[in-house]
Design an enzyme around this catalytic site. Structure first.
Site, short mmCIF file in Angstrom:
data_model
loop_
_atom_site.label_atom_id
_atom_site.label_comp_id
_atom_site.label_asym_id
_atom_site.label_seq_id
_atom_site.Cartn_x
_atom_site.Cartn_y
_atom_site.Cartn_z
N LYS A 20 0.83 -1.22 0.00
CA LYS A 20 0.00 0.00 0.00
C LYS A 20 0.86 1.27 0.00
O LYS A 20 0.66 2.17 -0.81
CB LYS A 20 -0.94 0.04 1.23
CG LYS A 20 -1.85 -1.15 1.37
CD LYS A 20 -2.78 -1.02 2.57
CE LYS A 20 -2.10 -0.96 3.91
NZ LYS A 20 -1.36 -2.20 4.28
N ARG A 37 10.75 -1.07 11.53
CA ARG A 37 9.66 -0.75 12.46
C ARG A 37 9.59 -1.78 13.57
O ARG A 37 9.76 -2.97 13.30
CB ARG A 37 8.34 -0.72 11.69
CG ARG A 37 8.06 0.63 11.05
CD ARG A 37 6.90 0.62 10.13
NE ARG A 37 5.75 -0.14 10.60
CZ ARG A 37 4.63 -0.30 9.92
NH1 ARG A 37 4.51 0.24 8.72
NH2 ARG A 37 3.63 -1.00 10.40
N ARG A 97 11.20 -5.39 5.60
CA ARG A 97 10.97 -3.96 5.29
C ARG A 97 11.92 -3.05 6.08
O ARG A 97 12.13 -3.24 7.27
CB ARG A 97 9.52 -3.59 5.65
CG ARG A 97 9.25 -2.08 5.54
CD ARG A 97 7.80 -1.74 5.45
NE ARG A 97 7.00 -2.23 6.54
CZ ARG A 97 5.66 -2.21 6.55
NH1 ARG A 97 5.00 -1.72 5.52
NH2 ARG A 97 4.99 -2.69 7.57
N ARG A 137 -9.88 1.37 8.30
CA ARG A 137 -9.54 -0.01 8.67
C ARG A 137 -10.69 -0.71 9.39
O ARG A 137 -10.55 -1.89 9.75
CB ARG A 137 -8.32 0.00 9.60
CG ARG A 137 -7.00 -0.25 8.93
CD ARG A 137 -5.91 -0.07 9.97
NE ARG A 137 -4.77 -0.90 9.76
CZ ARG A 137 -3.63 -0.48 9.24
NH1 ARG A 137 -3.51 0.75 8.81
NH2 ARG A 137 -2.62 -1.30 9.14
N ARG A 191 -1.25 -8.65 13.75
CA ARG A 191 -1.63 -7.62 12.76
C ARG A 191 -2.46 -8.25 11.64
O ARG A 191 -3.44 -7.67 11.19
CB ARG A 191 -0.37 -6.95 12.19
CG ARG A 191 0.25 -5.98 13.19
CD ARG A 191 1.64 -5.56 12.79
NE ARG A 191 1.68 -4.82 11.55
CZ ARG A 191 2.76 -4.69 10.79
NH1 ARG A 191 3.89 -5.29 11.13
NH2 ARG A 191 2.71 -3.99 9.70
P1 ADP Z 1 0.94 -1.54 7.53
O1 ADP Z 1 1.25 -0.59 6.41
O2 ADP Z 1 2.02 -2.54 7.73
O3 ADP Z 1 -0.41 -2.15 7.41
P2 ADP Z 1 0.46 0.84 9.12
O4 ADP Z 1 1.65 1.72 9.13
O5 ADP Z 1 -0.66 1.20 8.21
O6 ADP Z 1 0.93 -0.66 8.85
O7 ADP Z 1 -0.15 0.69 10.58
C1 ADP Z 1 0.66 0.36 11.69
C2 ADP Z 1 -0.23 0.29 12.92
O8 ADP Z 1 -0.83 1.58 13.16
C3 ADP Z 1 -1.40 -0.67 12.84
O9 ADP Z 1 -1.03 -2.00 13.20
C4 ADP Z 1 -2.37 -0.05 13.85
O10 ADP Z 1 -2.00 -0.35 15.17
C5 ADP Z 1 -2.15 1.45 13.64
N1 ADP Z 1 -3.08 2.03 12.65
C6 ADP Z 1 -2.74 2.59 11.46
N2 ADP Z 1 -3.83 3.03 10.81
C7 ADP Z 1 -4.88 2.74 11.60
C8 ADP Z 1 -6.29 2.91 11.47
N3 ADP Z 1 -6.84 3.49 10.37
N4 ADP Z 1 -7.09 2.48 12.49
C9 ADP Z 1 -6.56 1.91 13.57
N5 ADP Z 1 -5.25 1.70 13.77
C10 ADP Z 1 -4.41 2.11 12.79
P1 ADP Z 2 2.12 -1.86 3.27
O1 ADP Z 2 2.08 -0.35 3.28
O2 ADP Z 2 0.91 -2.46 2.62
O3 ADP Z 2 2.36 -2.44 4.63
P2 ADP Z 2 4.72 -1.55 1.92
O4 ADP Z 2 4.47 -0.72 0.71
O5 ADP Z 2 5.38 -0.91 3.08
O6 ADP Z 2 3.33 -2.31 2.36
O7 ADP Z 2 5.56 -2.82 1.43
C1 ADP Z 2 5.92 -3.86 2.35
C2 ADP Z 2 7.28 -4.43 1.96
O8 ADP Z 2 7.17 -5.13 0.72
C3 ADP Z 2 8.38 -3.40 1.75
O9 ADP Z 2 9.60 -3.95 2.19
C4 ADP Z 2 8.39 -3.16 0.23
O10 ADP Z 2 9.68 -2.77 -0.25
C5 ADP Z 2 8.00 -4.54 -0.29
N1 ADP Z 2 7.17 -4.49 -1.50
C6 ADP Z 2 6.18 -3.62 -1.81
N2 ADP Z 2 5.61 -3.92 -3.00
C7 ADP Z 2 6.27 -5.03 -3.45
C8 ADP Z 2 6.14 -5.84 -4.64
N3 ADP Z 2 5.23 -5.58 -5.58
N4 ADP Z 2 6.96 -6.90 -4.76
C9 ADP Z 2 7.88 -7.18 -3.82
N5 ADP Z 2 8.06 -6.46 -2.68
C10 ADP Z 2 7.25 -5.40 -2.50
#
Ligand code: ADP
Ligand code: ADP
Length: 231
Positions: free
Chosen positions: A25, A172, A139, A100, A183
């Protein structure tokens, strides 16, 4: 700025990236936001900023995020409402990690109406659980500009250093095997119901998020151009 990164015509729409942790994302939301010259709003990044500044919200959110649960709706909604009131959001914005929960999605619908914007357009990142562990534990993120890397699949040229701005790459605290499981559970229980919520509203496209970053980028661009053309 590379040609493909130059802002094109305004989108005037909220775009949501919906998908499990690690589905890509953030990686895709940054590119799309730059393309349309609109803000990329990551509620995870906003919450982490509150934590690093030690604000009252940050203090509440820290232990919840550390164990992989969702931060309560009431806290997140206030933060989001304040952010999209700002002038840079008038022509749309890209959400990554919000909404979410169904409560958050309903509230967002109301906020968009108040801002004179249509229903959001949802990019659903489809990917199986097995691919996510490597993406999450591998990551690394730049402390300065937030650029996202993966030590297995998308490494920086120099270990621990951002290619773009030379910033330090950090992991992270919730990207560990122990916290990934809760998660993913929170995603299945609380966030996955949004797929049918938005599908019913006819505003969701499925994207194959298992493909390369470049291929996913193309699918997303085609999808967004389709809605722009359709209205
Ligand atoms: P990822 O990209 O790996 O899904 P995020 O950076 O979006 O992780 O979120 C990290 C953490 O922040 C989540 O596990 C949750 O605890 C919190 N968080 C982020 N966005 C929201 C949301 N819209 N509602 C509730 N908790 C959130
Ligand atoms: P999210 O915001 O959904 O948690 P991220 O964009 O942070 O996901 O991506 C999670 C991890 O996967 C990062 O280490 C990123 O570099 C890697 N990644 C993202 N897109 C791809 C892809 N299409 N193929 C392989 N690795 C990816």
């Amino acid at each position: 700025m590379a040609l493909e990164e130059r802002p094109v015509e305004k989108l005037d729409r909220a775009v949501i990236f919906l998908g499990p942790p690690g589905s890509g994302k953030g990686t895709q939301a940054k590119v799309l936001a730059a393309r349309y010259g609109i803000p990329h709003l990551s509620t995870g990044d906003m919450l982490r900023e509150h934590i690093s500044k030690g604000t009252p919200l940050g203090l509440k959110a820290k232990p919840i995020m550390a164990r992989g649960d969702l931060v309560p709706d009431s806290l997140v909604l206030k933060m989001v409402a304040d952010r999209i009131d700002r002038e840079d959001c008038y022509h749309g914005f890209v959400f990554d990690g919000f909404p979410r929960t169904v409560t958050q999605a309903k509230y967002l619908g109301e906020l968009l109406k108040q801002h004179g914007l249509n229903q959001p357009f949802v990019i659903h990142m489809v990917i199986g659980r097995s691919a996510l562990l490597k993406r999450l534990t591998g990551r690394r993120t730049c402390r300065v500009g937030g650029e996202i890397y993966n030590i297995y699949d998308r490494p920086p040229k120099v270990e621990g250093v951002c290619d773009k701005d030379g910033g330090e790459l950090v992991q992270r605290p919730d990207d560990t095997e122990e916290v990934v499981a809760p998660r993913l559970h929170a995603y299945e229980k609380q966030t996955a119901p949004l797929v049918s919520f938005y599908r019913r509203l006819n505003s969701l496209d499925d994207i194959d998020a298992t493909k390369s970053v470049e291929e996913v980028q193309q699918q997303v661009a085609d999808s967004v151009e389709r809605i722009r053309g359709a209205r």
